[in-house]
Enzyme design. Structure first.
Site, short mmCIF file in Angstrom:
data_model
loop_
_atom_site.label_atom_id
_atom_site.label_comp_id
_atom_site.label_asym_id
_atom_site.label_seq_id
_atom_site.Cartn_x
_atom_site.Cartn_y
_atom_site.Cartn_z
N HIS A 322 0.77 -1.24 0.00
CA HIS A 322 0.00 0.00 0.00
C HIS A 322 0.80 1.30 0.00
CE1 HIS A 322 -3.74 1.98 0.02
NE2 HIS A 322 -4.43 1.09 0.70
N TYR A 436 -13.68 5.03 10.22
CA TYR A 436 -12.85 5.58 9.14
C TYR A 436 -13.40 5.07 7.81
CZ TYR A 436 -8.36 6.26 6.54
OH TYR A 436 -7.36 6.62 5.65
N SER A 438 -12.28 5.57 3.72
CA SER A 438 -11.30 6.25 2.88
C SER A 438 -11.96 6.84 1.65
CB SER A 438 -10.17 5.30 2.48
OG SER A 438 -10.69 4.26 1.71
N THR A 449 -5.37 10.10 -0.13
CA THR A 449 -6.74 9.86 0.36
C THR A 449 -7.06 10.88 1.44
OG1 THR A 449 -5.91 8.33 2.05
CG2 THR A 449 -6.68 7.36 -0.04
#
Length: 605
Positions: A322, A436, A438, A449
């Site tokens: 990532h 959360y 994104s 993001t």
């Protein structure tokens, strides 16, 4: 360019996100700290951040801190950062044979790479009004406008070109373990593919001396050779090292290099990508998720920008590292590869592999291991197995409605999914927690993001009405509460996509304070700040014709990792968790919440 929000907007949005999580006394304390920060040190830091940003117009204010956040993290990448997306099967079932699909997808991936590098890949554009902008005539006109002005021409018709600066890292790239901070490495000159099977590493060239792609029949021949190779699995599979703590792995890598493995590691690091061929078929969706999210640890190289995984029955997926990029870049690649490999197939079930000498073209990499390395691999395997053993994956599909019905009722499909998660957590644990979601900021240069904070005073009020006092409210009242949540969520989403969230701004200010050696402001030492950033519900969504399923691990040990998709007439949800949380029960509560919401929207209760 990615805007830096006004400090007062950031503080207001931050306090709005804290409100549902705190009691009155806690909120008063947090509010006081926030306003003190806004008037004092926060203001100074904000001005410095703006000045720094003005001097670095080639990038965005979040780029440096965000790369650091990923690359300085010392936890293993597998389950903590790497995510997966699995492909839908080829609509023609005879093409789901492992060798045929591996060949076709490899060829399509190489076609994508060559198109991208030649500058012919169609730009990624977000069309708010596709009838006007997603047309041949618009593409023809915009092609002749100089690039310094073309984005403005696109804006005029509500089309937003998206940042594609991450794409080059899709290929020939890897994350190298280093002490304290890892490094991203790319070598575009390398021409070979890395193939893993049964824990063994193989390489062969897929691009020739003139930069042309190898014939599909030759790629097929080499993959067939690897699939029929009966070398036993190595006693000490190297793949496990890429699942280890980053500092531990950095020291072991140094040992590998000192022990005469430089050339072999160079081949691994610089390969176009990693193709992982698994020797078993997929049993069900849960098995699919486990396979694509982590697999067995031996037949993956988690540091590569992505592993293309294809199982015995031709099921395919991507596991991606990532730090180099976000879901949007991987999804574009995945969409193109799926489309190309199912509509412009390079080989068919009748195709014969080329009669080439694969035993000469394919090189099996051998690694020289001393006792310390063998011990390191054994320990990495034990640690990997224990972590995977503790991980639960669960999923549901809700078939009583989806995007179509929700749009007809004029509510946001994403808002409804997020509301269902809030209701579910309240039903299961009797509380509202940090959540959360994104949101891509690729509409801006070097955007990454931003966070949408789905837990709000509106979702809390609505969830309490549904979970605790359903009988007290009329259907109309409940509908009104849902619409309220939808409107607010829509606003948050829009703000986040326009770079007007608060999370990245506060993160940037915090990184700036630390880099200047300033004592961490009290604002950041507030327990409420820590709690808001301990995301118990971490959620992410995607819908694509190429993708069957996506998922990721929980971001905290007592959290849920929620991958979901709202399709036209159904909603799918894939949840990961560790033993402190019950993912199966959370999904049952989510299902019940969706049922309740849909019934109310349909006028039933």
């Amino acid at each position: 360019r990615l805007p830096i929000p006004k400090l007062e907007d950031t503080i207001r949005r931050y306090l709005n996100a804290q409100k549902p999580l705190l009691n009155d006394d806690q909120f008063r304390k947090t509010e006081e700290l926030a306003h003190h920060f806004e008037k004092g040190i926060g203001r100074e830091l904000h001005e410095q951040l703006v000045a720094q940003d003005n001097q670095n117009k080639h990038t965005s204010y979040i780029t440096g801190p965000w790369f650091d956040m990923y690359l300085k993290a010392r936890e293993p990448v597998v389950l903590n950062f790497n995510a997966f997306m699995s492909f839908n099967p080829d609509p023609k079932s005879e093409y789901n044979d492992q060798l045929i699909r591996a060949t076709n997808m490899t060829v399509s991936a190489l076609r994508f790479m060559k198109t991208f590098r030649a500058g012919y890949l169609e730009p990624e554009v977000f069309h708010l009004n596709p009838e006007k902008s997603d047309t041949q005539i618009f593409k023809k006109i915009i092609r002749f406008v100089p690039s310094s002005l073309s984005w403005f021409g696109a804006y005029m018709v509500n089309a937003y070109p998206l940042d594609m600066s991450q794409y080059f890292r899709l290929f020939n790239s890897t994350r190298l373990p280093r002490l304290n901070r890892d490094e991203l490495y790319t070598d575009e000159k390398a021409k070979h593919l890395l193939v893993l099977r049964n824990g063994n590493f193989y390489v062969f060239d897929v691009i020739d001396r003139d930069g042309n792609m190898l014939k599909p029949s030759e790629i097929q021949a080499h993959l067939k050779y690897i699939l029929s190779n009966n070398s036993p699995a190595p006693a000490f599979p190297l793949g496990y090292l890429s699942s280890e703590n980053r500092d531990t792995w950095a020291l072991l890598r140094k040992n590998l290099l000192d022990n005469g493995n430089e050339e072999a590691l160079q081949k691994v690091d610089s390969a176009v990508f990693c193709l992982s061929l698994d020797d078993f078929p997929i049993k069900d969706f849960v098995h699919l998720s486990h396979t694509m999210l982590h697999g067995d640890g031996a037949n993956r190289w988690y540091d590569k920008s992505f592993n293309l995984i294809i199982t015995k029955d031709g099921t395919a997926g991507i596991n991606f590292e990532h730090s180099w990029g976000d879901g949007v870049a991987v999804l574009r690649f995945q969409n193109e590869v799926f489309k190309d490999s199912t509509t412009a197939r390079a080989i068919s079930p009748q195709s014969q592999p080329a009669s080439v000498d694969s035993s000469r073209a394919v090189q099996k990499l051998d690694f020289k291991l001393n006792d310390a390395l063998k011990a390191g691999i054994t320990k990495a395997k034990e640690r990997f197995d224990a972590t995977v053993e503790a991980l639960s994956l669960n999923m549901i599909q809700f078939h009583e409605g989806g995007k179509d019905l929700l749009k007809q009722k004029k509510v946001s499909p994403d808002a409804v999914a997020q509301l269902a998660f809030q209701m579910a957590f309240l039903r299961q644990y009797n509380q509202t927690v940090a959540t959360y979601e994104s949101c891509s900021t690729a509409a801006f240069k070097h955007g990454r993001t931003e966070t949408i904070r789905p837990a709000s005073i509106h979702t809390k009020k609505c969830s309490e009405a549904f979970v605790r006092e359903l009988s007290k409210h009329s259907t109309e009242e409940l509908q009104k509460l849902i619409v309220e949540c939808s409107k607010y969520h829509g606003r948050l989403t829009k703000e986040a996509a326009m770079g007007q969230g608060f999370d990245r701004h506060l993160f940037g200010l915090r990184c700036l304070a630390l880099s200047k050696g300033i004592a961490l402001p009290d604002f950041y030492q507030d327990q409420a700040y820590a709690r808001l950033n301990h995301n118990i519900l971490s959620t992410s969504t995607l819908v694509s014709p190429a993708v069957q399923l996506g998922g990721f691990g929980p971001v905290v040990s007592d959290g849920f990792g929620v991958g979901y998709q709202v399709q036209d007439d159904w909603i799918g949800c894939n949840v990961s968790s560790y033993p402190t949380r019950n993912g199966k029960e959370f999904l049952q509560c989510t299902y019940k919440s969706l049922e309740d919401i849909f019934n109310v929207l349909k006028g039933k209760k």
